[in-house]
Scaffold this motif. Structure first.
Motif, PDB file in Angstrom:
ATOM      1  N   HIS A  83      20.550 -50.886  11.530  1.00  0.00           N
ATOM      2  CA  HIS A  83      18.999 -50.150  10.746  1.00  0.00           C
ATOM      3  C   HIS A  83      19.294 -48.721  10.140  1.00  0.00           C
ATOM      4  O   HIS A  83      18.642 -48.463   9.236  1.00  0.00           O
ATOM      5  N   CYS A  84      20.297 -48.367  10.939  1.00  0.00           N
ATOM      6  CA  CYS A  84      20.478 -46.644  10.808  1.00  0.00           C
ATOM      7  C   CYS A  84      21.371 -46.208   9.472  1.00  0.00           C
ATOM      8  O   CYS A  84      21.202 -46.509   7.929  1.00  0.00           O
ATOM      9  N   LYS A 100      10.585 -40.610  13.467  1.00  0.00           N
ATOM     10  CA  LYS A 100      11.230 -39.744  14.917  1.00  0.00           C
ATOM     11  C   LYS A 100      12.344 -40.146  14.392  1.00  0.00           C
ATOM     12  O   LYS A 100      13.065 -39.342  14.872  1.00  0.00           O
ATOM     13  N   THR A 101      13.270 -40.976  14.668  1.00  0.00           N
ATOM     14  CA  THR A 101      14.154 -41.766  14.206  1.00  0.00           C
ATOM     15  C   THR A 101      15.208 -41.830  13.546  1.00  0.00           C
ATOM     16  O   THR A 101      16.114 -41.086  13.324  1.00  0.00           O
ATOM     17  N   PHE A 143      28.315 -40.819  11.972  1.00  0.00           N
ATOM     18  CA  PHE A 143      27.688 -41.514  12.056  1.00  0.00           C
ATOM     19  C   PHE A 143      28.187 -41.897  13.964  1.00  0.00           C
ATOM     20  O   PHE A 143      26.850 -41.784  13.748  1.00  0.00           O
ATOM     21  N   ASP A 144      29.207 -42.261  13.257  1.00  0.00           N
ATOM     22  CA  ASP A 144      29.290 -42.570  15.544  1.00  0.00           C
ATOM     23  C   ASP A 144      27.747 -41.905  16.366  1.00  0.00           C
ATOM     24  O   ASP A 144      27.857 -42.142  17.248  1.00  0.00           O
ATOM     25  N   ALA A 145      28.957 -40.477  15.938  1.00  0.00           N
ATOM     26  CA  ALA A 145      28.425 -39.373  17.422  1.00  0.00           C
ATOM     27  C   ALA A 145      26.318 -39.261  17.174  1.00  0.00           C
ATOM     28  O   ALA A 145      25.639 -38.947  17.612  1.00  0.00           O
ATOM     29  N   LEU A 174      18.443 -38.580  12.586  1.00  0.00           N
ATOM     30  CA  LEU A 174      19.299 -39.282  11.895  1.00  0.00           C
ATOM     31  C   LEU A 174      19.528 -38.632  10.872  1.00  0.00           C
ATOM     32  O   LEU A 174      20.777 -38.388  11.163  1.00  0.00           O
ATOM     33  N   TRP A 175      18.509 -38.128  10.239  1.00  0.00           N
ATOM     34  CA  TRP A 175      18.523 -36.912   9.029  1.00  0.00           C
ATOM     35  C   TRP A 175      19.185 -35.486   9.302  1.00  0.00           C
ATOM     36  O   TRP A 175      20.382 -35.110   8.662  1.00  0.00           O
TER      37      TRP A 175
END
Length: 96
Positions: free
Chosen positions: A72-73, A33-34, A49-51, A38-39
């Motif tokens: 992690h991301c 889910k995380t 990336f920050d948003a 992100l995708w």
């Protein structure tokens, strides 16, 4: 750094999880889910990336501290790149 899915990648959200298919290789990938969020934020919505990290933090409870979440991301993005699922979108120097 804007990211986009490679041309031969298709994906579908399945109850909060993401299923990716590389149509060139026939390989399937499942993203939690995380990772799915992100995708969606990076690839579908074109967020920075920050948003994308900020949005994940807003949507999910019990996320790790910022440094750990970003790490992690970033690792997930590097894994997607190594699996040829995504690529950096070329920047245009042309003025509109």
């Amino acid at each position: 750094m804007a990211l986009k899915a490679k041309e031969d990648i298709v994906w579908r959200d399945k109850e909060g999880l993401l299923v990716l298919l590389n149509t060139s290789t026939g390989h399937y990938y499942t993203v939690n889910k995380t990772g799915a969020r992100l995708w969606t934020n990076l690839i579908d919505k074109g967020m920075s990336f920050d948003a994308a990290i900020k949005k994940i933090r807003e949507e999910f409870k019990n996320t790790p501290d910022d440094s750990t979440l970003k790490s992690h991301c970033a690792e997930m993005i590097e894994q997607w790149k190594s699996e040829n699922l995504i690529e950096e979108e070329p920047t245009s120097d042309k003025k509109k």
